[in-house]
Each structure stands twice: as C-alpha cells, then as structure tokens.
Design a protein around this motif. Structure first.
Motif, PDB file in Angstrom:
ATOM      1  N   UNK A   1     -57.172  12.535  -1.599  1.00  0.00           N
ATOM      2  CA  UNK A   1     -56.327  13.626  -2.272  1.00  0.00           C
ATOM      3  C   UNK A   1     -55.188  13.103  -2.030  1.00  0.00           C
ATOM      4  N   UNK A   2     -54.389  12.783  -3.263  1.00  0.00           N
ATOM      5  CA  UNK A   2     -53.075  12.690  -2.842  1.00  0.00           C
ATOM      6  C   UNK A   2     -52.217  13.889  -3.107  1.00  0.00           C
ATOM      7  N   UNK A   3     -51.666  14.443  -2.167  1.00  0.00           N
ATOM      8  CA  UNK A   3     -50.687  15.248  -2.696  1.00  0.00           C
ATOM      9  C   UNK A   3     -49.710  15.591  -2.386  1.00  0.00           C
ATOM     10  N   UNK A   4     -48.730  15.999  -3.301  1.00  0.00           N
ATOM     11  CA  UNK A   4     -46.941  15.875  -2.301  1.00  0.00           C
ATOM     12  C   UNK A   4     -46.659  16.679  -3.382  1.00  0.00           C
ATOM     13  N   UNK A   5     -44.779  16.817  -2.967  1.00  0.00           N
ATOM     14  CA  UNK A   5     -44.386  17.483  -4.158  1.00  0.00           C
ATOM     15  C   UNK A   5     -43.766  17.015  -5.894  1.00  0.00           C
ATOM     16  N   UNK A   6     -43.636  17.726  -6.645  1.00  0.00           N
ATOM     17  CA  UNK A   6     -43.156  17.218  -7.993  1.00  0.00           C
ATOM     18  C   UNK A   6     -42.595  16.561  -7.996  1.00  0.00           C
TER      19      UNK A   6
END
Length: 438
Positions: A5-10
């Motif tokens: 999964x790729x997760x991060x802020x906008x």
C-alpha cells in the motif's frame, strides 16, 4: 498475492510512483491535492516476482472534501496490505500531516513500513527531520525521473512471503460506465459487498478507473468502476478530461461492458453518447437499469421501459437489459446470470456445413435484391476465430450487398445458432480475391 500500500499526505507523488511501478497511467497524477480519492490497484513485476500495489488518497489532519471517506479507503488498503510504503516529500520536508500519518501507521504494529522520501532528484541528502518520524533509514527516490526505483523494488521483493511470477488465472473483466451520478460506484460496492469506492451525491466523486478482483460462485472476475462522463462542453478541468480518457481505456481492456442507466429519470442524449462508446468498441454490453426501487411500477412498467430503451439505443439492439437496485442490493444476481449467458454465446462455434446450410436456405427463402447493377450471391461461409462471433461470407461482388440484406443475413445467423446477446461481425469478401491465411 503479496500486497503493498502507498500511504502519504496529498501531493507527495504517490500516484506518480504507482504509475512508474506498474508501467501504466491508471492513476491520475496532478498537482491538485485530493485528486486520488479511491484505492487503485495494479500489478508490479520485478526480477520474476510479482505483487499487487495499491494507490490511496492523501491523508491529512486538515478538513478537506471527502476526508472521512478517503481515510476509510486508506485504512482498508492498510488492513489488506502486507507492506506499507510511507511516502514523504524531500522537496517539501516533514510537516504536521506527515507526523499525523506516522502516528497512525505506528498503530499497525504487525505491518512492515518502508519510509520513502520522494522528489529527491535535486537533493538526496539525509535530513534529520525525516528520522523524527520514527522509521528506519529512508529510501531516496524520484518517481517522476525514475531515480532510486530499482533499489526500492529490490527492498520490497526481499520479503520471504513473495512468490515467483505465475501465469494469471483466467478471469472475466467487466467495466461499469455511465453518466455522472447514475450509481456506478454504488453498484460496484454492492457487487463486492463492501465499501470499495467513495460514493456521494456529488457528481464526479469517482475520477479514476478503479479495478478490483473478486470471486463470484468460485469464478474470478475483475470489475472496473469508471468516472461518470459529462458532455464534452461540460468537462470542467484537466482532471475530468483524464478521467474520460481512462474510462475509454477501461472499455478497451474489458471483456464486457455494463452500461448503467438511472431508471428513476428520463434517459437523455448523454446516455446515448456513452452507449455509443460500447458500440464503437464492439464489446458485449449489458444495459443495467439502476435505481429500480425508485420507480413507480404497474403491471407493464418493465416491458414499457425496455421498449423505450430499445428505441433510444437501437444500435445496441442485441444488448440484454437487466433491472436492479444497487442501493438495496436487489437483483444483482441477474447481472452475473446474464454474464454467464454472454460467455456461453461467445464460445459458440459453428461447423462450416451447418453454417452453409443456413446461408443457402436463407438465400432460397429470401433472394437478395438487385443493387448497384447486380444481385449478391453467397457462395461459401465460414466462422473465423475472434473475440466475438465472426463470420466470413464469400460472394460474387461485395458492392451488390444492400444494408437491409446484410441485416437479414445477420438475423438468420443469430436465430439459427442462438447468438442473441452479443455483437457479431459478418465480413463479405469477393470469392475471387486472394484469401489471407495468417
């Protein structure tokens, strides 16, 4: 399959990285924060090992449109993943949003997290603030320029639970198309029996083409939700333009199209335009009348609406019609019953002897009319291998073919061999022309 999964802020480049790793342009990448709202899946193959990667919407501690829905989708992705890539921006540095996400990820103690410092093309030096997030040594990459991608992939495939690449299991792909707000995403959620995509009454909530694999009656399917298509003059920005392009791409990579109509409203010109996309692609199509729960019904309501649809979508005369309520999950099974019948008809193979008997009888019962100075005579017919039933008819002169007789011959083939719900192609070739054998 192993899931990442790729997760991060906008706006840290998650979608750009997704497109780089999957060698595709499935995810819309933009400088506008909040462009990605749903989970988008793609396969990655590296050194004979493959895994599934999921792009997600940007997490933030600020109030933005669809924030709670995006967070729910991200949490689904994290729950389903074996590995998390926590993406931060080396260009922008660490801020309160990154800290907010790091605290969230630390709650998943059983999940392995790799910290990825994107946008490092101009500066790949280590920064102390990156370490303040509390994860191991980061990987410095530039997803836009491809810098550091190989090293990151090497690290991902070190996981011992990853397997070598195998041939894909045979499956049926179908996409859901329609104008804005007809219930496409609600239908996808109903089929999957989970909140897979963000739904709301706001038009164009879905912007990407969203893929998901699932099993129905032990059979593997891929479902693709697409953005609602407006009239060209109403496409407001570049993001919507890309969404339309991805819808057209989703049709091309599907075996079957579900054209969704809103049964509680009158059908309009835009419905017909979108139906034309399926017709142009020459792909089996099911016309799905949604929101059937909101229609006041009498004894002949369904046949009457089917008649209206046949008039509006005359170019899809072969397309079966089903009536459902995605919101109430009613009559969803009729879609899969119809898909199975379509697959059966696509698999029909007609022997040359039987086909030629039908064509000969058709010519006896109804000889072709004179047209352009001559009368068409069909000497021989054969079925050729193709994605849809395809027939080659060898004739004395193709120019003598009138369109009404072509329709008659097609109808004779359909009726004789039970090919009712799929498009067919009939080629008329000069019997004296050289025949290609490749």
């Amino acid at each position: 399959m192993f899931k990442v999964a790729l997760v991060g802020k906008p706006n840290v480049g998650k979608s750009t990285l997704f497109n780089r790793l999957t060698s595709s342009k499935k995810a819309i990448s933009s400088d506008v924060a909040g462009t990605t709202r749903d989970r988008i899946n793609g396969e990655v193959l590296w050194l004979n090992k493959n895994f599934l990667i999921t792009d997600t919407g940007g997490l933030t501690n600020e109030e933005i449109p669809f924030r709670s829905a995006i967070e729910m989708q991200v949490k689904y992705a994290i729950d389903e993943s074996d590995l998390i890539l926590f993406i931060v921006s080396n260009k922008d540095g660490v801020d309160a949003k990154d800290i907010y996400i790091s605290k969230l990820l630390k709650k998943y103690k059983s999940k392995r997290v790799i910290l990825v410092c994107n946008k490092s093309e101009n500066n790949n030096s280590e920064q102390r603030q990156i370490y303040s997030l509390g994860f191991s040594k980061p990987f410095y990459i530039s997803s836009e320029h491809g810098i550091g991608i190989g090293e990151l992939l090497d690290e991902i495939i070190k996981d011992k639970t990853l397997h070598s690449y195998d041939e894909k299991e045979k499956h049926t792909s179908f996409c859901i198309i329609g104008r804005t707000n007809v219930g496409k995403s609600t239908l996808m959620n109903a089929i999957l029996n989970k909140e897979r995509v963000v739904t709301s009454p706001i038009e164009h909530t879905t912007r990407d083409a969203i893929d998901e694999n699932f099993y129905y009656n032990k059979e593997l399917f891929t479902i693709i939700d697409t953005a609602g298509i407006r009239r060209k003059g109403h496409i407001k920005d570049q993001i919507e333009k890309y969404a339309v392009m991805r819808t057209e791409g989703a049709i091309q990579r599907s075996n079957i199209v579900l054209l969704v109509l809103d049964g509680s409203q009158d059908f309009n010109e835009q419905d017909e335009v979108i139906g034309g996309l399926a017709h142009k692609a020459n792909i089996p199509t099911i016309i799905v009348v949604n929101k059937w729960d909101g229609v006041e019904k009498e004894s002949l309501t369904m046949p009457h609406m089917a008649k209206v649809i046949r008039q509006k979508f005359a170019y899809l005369s072969w397309a079966p019609i089903v009536f459902i309520s995605a919101k109430d999950k009613k009559r969803i099974h009729t879609i899969f019953e119809t898909i199975n019948e379509i697959k059966r008809q696509l698999a029909i193979k007609v022997s040359n002897n039987l086909l030629n008997n039908v064509i000969a009888k058709a010519q006896i019962n109804n000889p072709s009319p004179r047209f352009k100075g001559g009368r068409l005579t069909i000497s021989y017919a054969t079925q050729t291998k193709s994605q849809i039933p395809t027939f080659i008819l060898f004739v004395n002169h193709p120019n003598y073919l009138h369109f009404t007789y072509a329709r008659y011959i097609e109808n004779q083939i359909r009726e004789s061999f039970g090919i009712k719900y799929v498009p067919i192609t009939v080629y008329y070739k000069d019997k004296n022309a050289r025949i290609r054998t490749d």
